[in-house]
Design a protein around this motif. Sequence first.
Motif, mmCIF file in Angstrom:
data_model
loop_
_atom_site.group_PDB
_atom_site.id
_atom_site.type_symbol
_atom_site.label_atom_id
_atom_site.label_comp_id
_atom_site.label_asym_id
_atom_site.label_seq_id
_atom_site.Cartn_x
_atom_site.Cartn_y
_atom_site.Cartn_z
ATOM 1 N N GLY A 120 44.175 9.917 52.881
ATOM 2 C CA GLY A 120 45.565 9.796 52.535
ATOM 3 C C GLY A 120 46.169 9.085 51.333
ATOM 4 N N ASN A 122 46.564 7.982 47.459
ATOM 5 C CA ASN A 122 47.166 9.044 46.268
ATOM 6 C C ASN A 122 46.292 8.566 45.217
ATOM 7 O OD1 ASN A 122 48.903 10.311 44.419
ATOM 8 N ND2 ASN A 122 50.673 9.243 45.221
ATOM 9 N N PRO A 131 53.805 16.557 43.057
ATOM 10 C CA PRO A 131 53.032 16.025 43.992
ATOM 11 C C PRO A 131 52.494 17.351 44.750
ATOM 12 C CG PRO A 131 55.281 15.053 44.040
ATOM 13 C CD PRO A 131 55.402 16.154 43.160
ATOM 14 N N VAL A 133 49.729 17.706 48.250
ATOM 15 C CA VAL A 133 49.002 17.038 49.138
ATOM 16 C C VAL A 133 47.658 18.231 49.583
ATOM 17 C CG1 VAL A 133 48.881 16.677 51.708
ATOM 18 C CG2 VAL A 133 50.691 15.890 50.286
ATOM 19 N N SER A 135 44.681 18.989 51.732
ATOM 20 C CA SER A 135 43.992 18.836 53.203
ATOM 21 C C SER A 135 42.700 19.579 53.005
ATOM 22 C CB SER A 135 44.835 19.344 54.442
ATOM 23 O OG SER A 135 45.933 18.751 54.340
ATOM 24 N N HIS A 188 42.091 14.320 54.040
ATOM 25 C CA HIS A 188 43.315 14.800 53.335
ATOM 26 C C HIS A 188 43.544 13.489 51.950
ATOM 27 C CE1 HIS A 188 44.817 12.049 56.699
ATOM 28 N NE2 HIS A 188 45.634 11.856 55.675
ATOM 29 N N TYR A 189 44.329 13.890 51.062
ATOM 30 C CA TYR A 189 44.860 12.846 50.222
ATOM 31 C C TYR A 189 46.028 13.461 49.344
ATOM 32 C CZ TYR A 189 42.247 15.986 46.779
ATOM 33 O OH TYR A 189 41.734 17.131 46.126
ATOM 34 N N ARG A 190 46.620 12.545 48.751
ATOM 35 C CA ARG A 190 47.714 12.927 47.886
ATOM 36 C C ARG A 190 47.332 12.999 46.205
ATOM 37 N NH1 ARG A 190 51.825 8.948 48.969
ATOM 38 N NH2 ARG A 190 50.163 7.613 49.623
ATOM 39 N N THR A 191 48.049 13.863 45.565
ATOM 40 C CA THR A 191 47.594 14.110 44.055
ATOM 41 C C THR A 191 48.823 14.655 43.422
ATOM 42 O OG1 THR A 191 46.079 14.622 42.741
ATOM 43 C CG2 THR A 191 46.309 16.173 44.439
ATOM 44 N N SER A 272 57.502 19.699 45.965
ATOM 45 C CA SER A 272 56.231 19.191 46.558
ATOM 46 C C SER A 272 55.544 20.398 47.117
ATOM 47 C CB SER A 272 56.441 18.363 47.568
ATOM 48 O OG SER A 272 55.183 17.610 48.145
ATOM 49 N N ALA A 274 51.396 21.933 48.761
ATOM 50 C CA ALA A 274 50.357 21.577 49.934
ATOM 51 C C ALA A 274 49.109 22.723 49.791
ATOM 52 C CB ALA A 274 50.888 21.393 51.249
#
Length: 291
Positions: A120, A122, A131, A133, A135, A188-191, A272, A274
């Motif tokens: 999770g 960033n 942004p 996300v 996964s 999962h992470y944010r970038t 955003s 994903a």
Amino acid sequence: MSHPGIPSFNETNSAEMVAQRLLKARAGPLPRFLATVVDHLHQIVRETRPTASEWREAIAFLTEVGHASDEKRQEWVLLSDLLGVTALVEDINSRRPKGATPNTGRGPFYRPDAPRLPLGANLSLDGAGTPLVVSGLVTDLDGLPIAGATVETWQANSQGFYENQQPDLQPEFNLRGVFTTDEEGRFHYRTVKPAGYRVPDDGPVGHMLSRLNYPLNRPAHLHFLIRAENFETLTTQLFERGDPRLGEDALFGVKPELVGDFNRVSGKDPESWALDFTFVMVMARKGSRAA
């Protein structure tokens, strides 16, 4: 004056004469490899029949490539990449069964010292960009999740530059991180959404290929290096479906299995996106690259 028993070098036997000298050496596989290279090189010369001037021009180009290569810039590697040789070597040495995620080249911007981060986290340390996300699910060929797999990821920023290309403009380790899959094989992470970019074209390789209108652009992509005990290490890239440059990747890394869906997250303001992707690993075999 002729000397019986001494063959005369000519267009017909040229490669064979060189190969005979090479194969007298007992130095492992290198002489046979060079003999094969010589055979193909002589065949190219026979087919194209360059003039002495044209051959000197080719030698001058190769000399320029050598002069442009140093510890910070490898023009020879770039030439190998852009002519598809690097991708071919990777494909030959990483054959995978149907259903497994294919390998691609690691690329020149990988760093082995990226920080290990919690799920999770960033990766965007400067917050610059749209942004995204990400996964992922890591499984074996039977679809069983692989818990505890190590997932390294790195990418270019929204302008198409990697952190180690811009040490004075981007925070160190920007858009890089190492994660561990959970008990369900997920991470999962944010970038931020990466941008595509043009490979270096300011050297002799770029100048030569630009004159030929040769594609020198890479579509936007994310890099992954995934290791798990008893499995072959997976080095790969993910690309965005619909990117207009998918069919002309300068490094020939795009494969149908590596194209994913970047979906707009509805109701999000600001914009955003994903991405969810499943990576399928294969068990390590004797002689293969295991984690």
